[in-house]
Design a protein around this motif. Sequence first.
Motif, PDB file in Angstrom:
ATOM      1  N   THR A  58      74.050 -50.374  56.490  1.00 32.04           N
ATOM      2  CA  THR A  58      72.631 -50.635  56.253  1.00 32.04           C
ATOM      3  C   THR A  58      72.131 -51.385  57.480  1.00 32.04           C
ATOM      4  OG1 THR A  58      72.921 -50.711  53.879  1.00 32.04           O
ATOM      5  CG2 THR A  58      71.007 -51.871  54.764  1.00 32.04           C
ATOM      6  N   PHE A  59      70.922 -51.104  57.926  1.00 30.35           N
ATOM      7  CA  PHE A  59      70.474 -51.686  59.186  1.00 30.35           C
ATOM      8  C   PHE A  59      69.060 -52.236  59.081  1.00 30.35           C
ATOM      9  CE2 PHE A  59      69.716 -47.122  59.219  1.00 30.35           C
ATOM     10  CZ  PHE A  59      68.378 -47.025  59.570  1.00 30.35           C
ATOM     11  N   GLU A  64      60.612 -53.721  63.298  1.00 32.79           N
ATOM     12  CA  GLU A  64      60.222 -53.869  61.890  1.00 32.79           C
ATOM     13  C   GLU A  64      60.615 -52.638  61.079  1.00 32.79           C
ATOM     14  OE1 GLU A  64      55.982 -54.911  62.164  1.00 32.79           O
ATOM     15  OE2 GLU A  64      56.573 -56.983  61.745  1.00 32.79           O
ATOM     16  N   SER A  65      61.837 -52.159  61.312  1.00 33.52           N
ATOM     17  CA  SER A  65      62.326 -51.014  60.559  1.00 33.52           C
ATOM     18  C   SER A  65      63.650 -51.354  59.901  1.00 33.52           C
ATOM     19  CB  SER A  65      62.492 -49.793  61.466  1.00 33.52           C
ATOM     20  OG  SER A  65      63.590 -49.965  62.336  1.00 33.52           O
ATOM     21  N   TYR A  66      63.939 -50.651  58.829  1.00 35.17           N
ATOM     22  CA  TYR A  66      65.207 -50.830  58.129  1.00 35.17           C
ATOM     23  C   TYR A  66      65.627 -49.483  57.560  1.00 35.17           C
ATOM     24  CZ  TYR A  66      62.701 -50.422  53.724  1.00 35.17           C
ATOM     25  OH  TYR A  66      61.951 -49.945  52.684  1.00 35.17           O
ATOM     26  N   ASP A 110      59.244 -52.003  57.849  1.00 36.82           N
ATOM     27  CA  ASP A 110      59.141 -53.198  57.017  1.00 36.82           C
ATOM     28  C   ASP A 110      57.983 -54.049  57.516  1.00 36.82           C
ATOM     29  OD1 ASP A 110      59.776 -55.005  55.007  1.00 36.82           O
ATOM     30  OD2 ASP A 110      61.207 -56.101  56.237  1.00 36.82           O
ATOM     31  N   ALA A 111      56.811 -53.484  57.428  1.00 39.96           N
ATOM     32  CA  ALA A 111      55.603 -54.175  57.864  1.00 39.96           C
ATOM     33  C   ALA A 111      54.557 -54.019  56.768  1.00 39.96           C
ATOM     34  CB  ALA A 111      55.091 -53.566  59.168  1.00 39.96           C
ATOM     35  N   TYR A 118      59.858 -42.143  66.089  1.00 39.80           N
ATOM     36  CA  TYR A 118      60.722 -43.319  66.045  1.00 39.80           C
ATOM     37  C   TYR A 118      62.184 -42.924  65.866  1.00 39.80           C
ATOM     38  CZ  TYR A 118      62.878 -47.667  64.765  1.00 39.80           C
ATOM     39  OH  TYR A 118      63.731 -48.739  64.731  1.00 39.80           O
ATOM     40  N   VAL A 119      62.455 -42.009  64.946  1.00 39.38           N
ATOM     41  CA  VAL A 119      63.832 -41.572  64.704  1.00 39.38           C
ATOM     42  C   VAL A 119      64.399 -40.916  65.961  1.00 39.38           C
ATOM     43  CG1 VAL A 119      65.242 -39.910  63.408  1.00 39.38           C
ATOM     44  CG2 VAL A 119      63.693 -41.454  62.204  1.00 39.38           C
ATOM     45  N   ALA A 120      63.602 -40.130  66.659  1.00 39.18           N
ATOM     46  CA  ALA A 120      64.061 -39.491  67.892  1.00 39.18           C
ATOM     47  C   ALA A 120      64.452 -40.533  68.941  1.00 39.18           C
ATOM     48  CB  ALA A 120      62.989 -38.559  68.441  1.00 39.18           C
TER      49      ALA A 120
END
Length: 159
Positions: free
Chosen positions: A46-47, A53-55, A70-71, A96-98
């Motif tokens: 888990t990250f 601000e991402s998880y 997470d904003a 973002y994922v890329a």
Amino acid sequence: MFLRAGVAGKTFSGDCESETLCDAAEVFYFGLPAGDLCFAPPALPTFLFQNDESYGMPDIESRGLKIALDAHGVAVDPDTQSRVVSEESARKMREYVAKRFPALRDAPIAETRVCQYENTSNGDFLIDRHPEMENVWFAGGGSGHGFKHGPALGAYVAA
């Protein structure tokens, strides 16, 4: 008495109404290549990337890589909000994922969710006594994080 109402808090809290808001968090699950264990536990934990601000969570139950920001989102009415992620959010999340997980650059979005979060304007918990009943406490503003902190909040107000 300990009252924890979540996004329904405005319904129960009267004067505290202006202190909390319901916002929407869009959650994405990215599909993974069959047999690829790079995004499953224990290879990926888990990250939380605080600067972004991402998880997220690794592939659990074969649902894909879970990722969200997470904003604070846009304030919504919990009774009428849309439960469909926006095309703009999907586009931004793909970008973002890329960047963060290049191997998933072309991965399909396998599932999405729009979750309700009860928050305060600064992200802190709201804990206070009822203005007219000294044995009633309000505790809120912690959706997403409040659940895991619930026992400690309960012990705090009971002390």
